[in-house]
Design an enzyme around this catalytic site. Sequence first.
Site, PDB file in Angstrom:
ATOM      1  N   CYS A  70       3.017   1.232  12.127  1.00  0.00           N
ATOM      2  CA  CYS A  70       3.170  -0.182  11.752  1.00  0.00           C
ATOM      3  C   CYS A  70       4.621  -0.629  11.802  1.00  0.00           C
ATOM      4  CB  CYS A  70       2.654  -0.412  10.338  1.00  0.00           C
ATOM      5  SG  CYS A  70       1.453   0.775   9.804  1.00  0.00           S
ATOM      6  N   HIS A 102       6.665  -6.203   7.371  1.00  0.00           N
ATOM      7  CA  HIS A 102       6.323  -4.871   6.869  1.00  0.00           C
ATOM      8  C   HIS A 102       5.815  -4.945   5.425  1.00  0.00           C
ATOM      9  CE1 HIS A 102       5.832  -0.731   7.711  1.00  0.00           C
ATOM     10  NE2 HIS A 102       6.559  -0.330   6.691  1.00  0.00           N
ATOM     11  N   TYR A 146       1.651  -3.688   2.926  1.00  0.00           N
ATOM     12  CA  TYR A 146       1.511  -2.656   1.903  1.00  0.00           C
ATOM     13  C   TYR A 146       0.227  -2.709   1.086  1.00  0.00           C
ATOM     14  CZ  TYR A 146       5.557   0.225   2.632  1.00  0.00           C
ATOM     15  OH  TYR A 146       6.419   1.151   3.153  1.00  0.00           O
ATOM     16  N   CYS A 196       0.384   7.942   5.299  1.00  0.00           N
ATOM     17  CA  CYS A 196       1.008   6.954   6.199  1.00  0.00           C
ATOM     18  C   CYS A 196       0.857   7.385   7.652  1.00  0.00           C
ATOM     19  CB  CYS A 196       2.480   6.843   5.834  1.00  0.00           C
ATOM     20  SG  CYS A 196       3.513   6.014   7.035  1.00  0.00           S
ATOM     21  N   THR A 252      10.567   6.282   9.724  1.00  0.00           N
ATOM     22  CA  THR A 252       9.165   6.705   9.640  1.00  0.00           C
ATOM     23  C   THR A 252       8.607   6.971  11.029  1.00  0.00           C
ATOM     24  OG1 THR A 252       8.895   5.389   7.648  1.00  0.00           O
ATOM     25  CG2 THR A 252       6.892   5.961   8.834  1.00  0.00           C
ATOM     26  N   GLU A 303       8.019   6.405  -1.749  1.00  0.00           N
ATOM     27  CA  GLU A 303       7.726   5.585  -0.564  1.00  0.00           C
ATOM     28  C   GLU A 303       7.193   4.219  -0.996  1.00  0.00           C
ATOM     29  OE1 GLU A 303       6.765   3.995   3.095  1.00  0.00           O
ATOM     30  OE2 GLU A 303       5.246   4.238   1.568  1.00  0.00           O
ATOM     31  N   GLU A 329       9.748  11.254   7.758  1.00  0.00           N
ATOM     32  CA  GLU A 329      10.883  10.403   8.095  1.00  0.00           C
ATOM     33  C   GLU A 329      12.009  11.230   8.706  1.00  0.00           C
ATOM     34  OE1 GLU A 329       8.926   9.605   5.415  1.00  0.00           O
ATOM     35  OE2 GLU A 329       8.424   7.618   6.206  1.00  0.00           O
ATOM     36  N   CYS A 346      -2.263  -0.843   3.627  1.00  0.00           N
ATOM     37  CA  CYS A 346      -2.180   0.617   3.753  1.00  0.00           C
ATOM     38  C   CYS A 346      -2.246   1.306   2.389  1.00  0.00           C
ATOM     39  CB  CYS A 346      -0.965   1.034   4.570  1.00  0.00           C
ATOM     40  SG  CYS A 346       0.554   1.246   3.662  1.00  0.00           S
TER      41      CYS A 346
HETATM   42 FE1  SF4 Z   1       3.166   3.780   6.690  1.00  0.00          FE
HETATM   43 FE2  SF4 Z   1       1.999   1.832   5.354  1.00  0.00          FE
HETATM   44 FE3  SF4 Z   1       4.430   1.451   6.409  1.00  0.00          FE
HETATM   45 FE4  SF4 Z   1       2.233   1.648   7.965  1.00  0.00          FE
HETATM   46  S1  SF4 Z   1       2.681   0.023   6.478  1.00  0.00           S
HETATM   47  S2  SF4 Z   1       4.202   2.625   8.303  1.00  0.00           S
HETATM   48  S3  SF4 Z   1       1.020   3.164   6.864  1.00  0.00           S
HETATM   49  S4  SF4 Z   1       3.873   2.894   4.755  1.00  0.00           S
HETATM   50 FE    FE Z   2       6.409   2.693   4.655  1.00  0.00          FE
END
Ligand code: SF4
Ligand code: FE
Length: 479
Positions: free
Chosen positions: A103, A292, A296, A99, A190, A443, A257, A299
């Site tokens: 984002c 958000h 997912y 990660c 995060t 996560e 985190e 990422c």
């Molecule tokens: Fe991390 Fe994925 Fe969330 Fe971006 S979208 S902060 S890479 S977990």
């Molecule tokens: Fe996340």
Amino acid sequence: MIKTRQDYIDSLKRQHLNVYYNGERVEDITAHPGFIPHINAAAKTYELALLPESEDLLTAISHLTGKKISRFTHIHQSVDDLIKKVQMLRLISHETGSCYQRCVGFDALNATYMTTYDIDAVYGTNYFSRFCDFLRYVQEENLMVVGGMTDPKGDRSKRPSDQSDPDLFTHVTEKRSDGIVIRGAKAHMTGGVNSHEILIMPTQNMTKGDEAYAVCAAIPLKSPGITLIFGRQSNEERKFETGIDAGNKDYGVVGGEALIVFEDVFVPWERVFMCGEIDFTGLLVERFATMHRQNYGGCKGGVSDVIVGATALAAQCQGTSGASHVKDKITEMMHLAESVYSGSVACSAMGSRTPSGAYYPDPLLANCTKHNITRHIYEISRLAHDVAGGIMATMPFDRDLRSPEIGKYVEKYLAGVNGVPAETRMKVLRLIENMTGGTCLVESMHGAGPPQSQRVMYQRLGNLPQKIKMAKKLAKIDE
Ligand code: SF4
Ligand code: FE
């Protein structure tokens, strides 16, 4: 203005945040092994923006200034922007396998932008123009922002104002002529320790009596009264290892985190974007969560690509890559990775324009995407463990391999097919172990909200009465 990786690292050095790691204050996080992998991962968002081959995805043109900016500070101006966001995330994951944290703030900026516009339309406030000033500053300086939503929440059966300790939800303790004072904490933040600003938002829908908890504001992390306590990850000590044992040494396991505590932190009015408007809290939460959850499949889809590659490599190293069941398992992993990615692309493609002009992904599809992550990443990891074999979890240490006394045994008994040394095999198995265990899985389960929070959206947006109507029509049921 931050441009390069080094600019970013220098900016973190200059901040001297009040960061604690394992009980001790850390003066310079950029020199501490506990933080370096996370800083490296976030730095990728700066590095890739400067490369001609990734510039198109990593940058955008600001609708406020007409200047080229990091996409992580951009407000989506079209469906194309929404899709590019997802493509960008998959690309960065290929580089980090972990990660890169930026984002969350990106999504907080977009959610706050569209919601302040709507609050002003109802209440005649000037939150939107205040927020645009803050946004311009973030874009110009190319800052990293923490998306500060989750409160510790104490007793989950009680409303914020009914908690025995009022600080369990972040709240306004004082309204002054020049600004507000805040107490409370934000949990699981995060990228918290390696960011510049935090954009706090309410953690849930607030109702009458919870006005002090309906607060959205931007706060520099170096403000007096802020303490950041870094969270311990599974395999945390691996970051201090040298050699093979660290796994993904450069970029770590997941984001890094922190629990961020606010002890009477002053925020001037020009940085306050909601203060008491309880009727807009639910909308802000839903928009942030949707944006958000949109991410997912991008990422984690990208991270899964690396896991698939590592698993195929492990099979090659140990001579199982030709077996039909292994080929089938790797095919299944690819199917799952592309499936989650498809969800992110789909909710982006079905996005629409909000009254503010900013674009917003389809909320039901975005929630569906994240819900699939809570399952498919576990299945991808399960298949990786299946193919890699038990040795992934029982291998000797890196130092055993290098030992003058026993190194020869590790070399001999961990060797793979002809020509593949033990070291190569151990490297790839450690990478799989690193990317598929403990904190990584949790996560995928809880990042961007636990599965139940997505199921609630099915109940709200799934339009069950319409589906019942369809069935009745075909079955020729009148009543
Ligand atoms: Fe991390 Fe994925 Fe969330 Fe971006 S979208 S902060 S890479 S977990
Ligand atoms: Fe996340």
